[in-house]
Design an enzyme around this catalytic site. Sequence first.
Site, PDB file in Angstrom:
ATOM      1  N   LYS A  67       0.809  -1.210   0.000  1.00  0.00           N
ATOM      2  CA  LYS A  67       0.000   0.000   0.000  1.00  0.00           C
ATOM      3  C   LYS A  67       0.848   1.268   0.000  1.00  0.00           C
ATOM      4  O   LYS A  67       0.353   2.352  -0.270  1.00  0.00           O
ATOM      5  CB  LYS A  67      -0.976  -0.030   1.163  1.00  0.00           C
ATOM      6  CG  LYS A  67      -2.068  -1.076   0.918  1.00  0.00           C
ATOM      7  CD  LYS A  67      -3.197  -0.966   1.912  1.00  0.00           C
ATOM      8  CE  LYS A  67      -4.359  -1.868   1.515  1.00  0.00           C
ATOM      9  NZ  LYS A  67      -4.059  -3.284   1.756  1.00  0.00           N
TER      10      LYS A  67
HETATM   11  C1  LIG Z   1      -4.801  -4.280   1.317  1.00  0.00           C
HETATM   12  C2  LIG Z   1      -4.076  -5.538   1.173  1.00  0.00           C
HETATM   13  C3  LIG Z   1      -4.469  -6.494   0.225  1.00  0.00           C
HETATM   14  C4  LIG Z   1      -5.714  -6.332  -0.622  1.00  0.00           C
HETATM   15  O1  LIG Z   1      -5.600  -5.310  -1.576  1.00  0.00           O
HETATM   16  P1  LIG Z   1      -6.928  -4.653  -2.226  1.00  0.00           P
HETATM   17  O2  LIG Z   1      -6.425  -3.633  -3.174  1.00  0.00           O
HETATM   18  O3  LIG Z   1      -7.719  -4.076  -1.103  1.00  0.00           O
HETATM   19  O4  LIG Z   1      -7.669  -5.762  -2.887  1.00  0.00           O
HETATM   20  C5  LIG Z   1      -3.691  -7.625   0.099  1.00  0.00           C
HETATM   21  N1  LIG Z   1      -2.592  -7.821   0.859  1.00  0.00           N
HETATM   22  C6  LIG Z   1      -2.187  -6.936   1.785  1.00  0.00           C
HETATM   23  C7  LIG Z   1      -0.987  -7.235   2.607  1.00  0.00           C
HETATM   24  C8  LIG Z   1      -2.908  -5.759   1.965  1.00  0.00           C
HETATM   25  O5  LIG Z   1      -2.512  -4.886   2.873  1.00  0.00           O
END
Ligand SMILES: *Cc1c(COP(=O)(O)O)cnc(C)c1O
Length: 472
Positions: free
Chosen positions: A108
């Site tokens: 993220k």
């Molecule tokens: C947020 C997250 C996801 C999922 O991603 P999305 O874009 O919400 O589908 C997967 N793995 C981790 C470690 C995350 O923090």
Amino acid sequence: MVYVDTRDKSIQVSFRDATLWGMNPQTGGLFIPGEIPPLNRNFFLKECTPSFRNVALEISRLFMGDEIPEEGIQQIVAEAFPFKIVVAPLSEHTYTLELFHGPTCAFKDFGARFMAQVMSYFNKDEDQPLHILTATSGDTGSAVGSAFYGVPGIEVIILYPKGRISQIQEQQIGTFTGNVHPVAVEGSFDDCQFLVKQALTDVELRKELRLSSANSINIARLLPQAFYYVYAARVIQDHSFNDMDISDPEIIFSVPCGNFGNLTAGLIAKELFPSISGFIAATNSNRTMPIWFTSGNYIPCPSTETLASTMDVGVPCNYERINTMYFHENLKKNVAAFWTDDDGILNAIRSCFKTTGYVLDPHSAVAWAAWKECCSCFPSGKADFFPGQDYEIFPGLCPYLPQWAEMVREKKAVGVVLATSHPSKFNDTIAAAINRTVTLPSKLQRLLRLPITSVTINNDYSELKSILMSYL
Ligand SMILES: *Cc1c(COP(=O)(O)O)cnc(C)c1O
């Protein structure tokens, strides 16, 4: 480039407005690019693989070049991505794309840091502060907080479900100070998300405060996630000339999904760069989307807790974008769907470690399991490989064949497993699976010693509103 409202396509706004509004307060709709232009062909004919930042620049020019001048885009990209991105082979026809080398050790960081830079660019001439609201199921909050920390003119309010995120995640989010304000909510992630939505659509509040959102609702967080799909596909194409037995592999990305922002970005990347062949949408037991992919029935439901906790989403907000951008039948041609439960997650961590020596975090483990399942199921070549078709009850691949299944059968495809978090953030689960733990990177170790500063509120909008009004 114009950005279009998912609920009313006649509403078209600039990139600036789409970014600063987050969503349309009048309709409740999200913004999507009005068109997705293909990348300049020359860019891909070059002899050597472009750097990640070059890919980021090229794609950014397409989506915001008419509003942000070249020096602005260069600065945004340079400030947003001062860390490495790794594409590495794991086993035959399987790669990992490590997206956890940013400051908070989760993918993220890509979206959050780019968005923070874009917002700060657009905000530089305003005299009123911008308040950014975000709901987090774990990793978003720390990435957003860290991305905006110390950015002048911006205040960030982070809502997280109290007691439902890991200890290290709470240390990452709950310890912010200065312009980043953590709020613990007595409720689930969906509750947090709903509170944010209420605030953003509260016309009265928006008259007083400049508000924006920062979860995957925001288009400026989504677009930069397209960069690494294109980059990884380019790297793998180059590898295949040198050291793979298939010269022009089909490239399939296996994506661990929660709110489906990452998959939406992948679908955008595929339009930009058609050498990307397809995707696997992999979820934990929260299987709203796999069921929708398979049957066409979208049935939002309350989230259940799993070991891959940041993917515990029962009402994925990017459903609305995917459903607006693609016909359901086209989607099934490109995207396979898979879900697994906690046993499946533990088994995947164990089995990947045993066969490759690589330690997956619980989220990436879901994606690894999904790709392995394709490799073992698709060779049967039939859509009825799953006995009983009870895909809603039993974990596994959903019973339909995407177009690229044939290429997996003929062993002409490589799978790229997105590794979205550093495994050390989930050491309890890692220990349960393989009886050992992974060393925490030093940037995370430092956080464990800081005090929690968050305030706690009930799942009640009036409590959130009074906190927000206190910033006036
Ligand atoms: C947020 C997250 C996801 C999922 O991603 P999305 O874009 O919400 O589908 C997967 N793995 C981790 C470690 C995350 O923090």
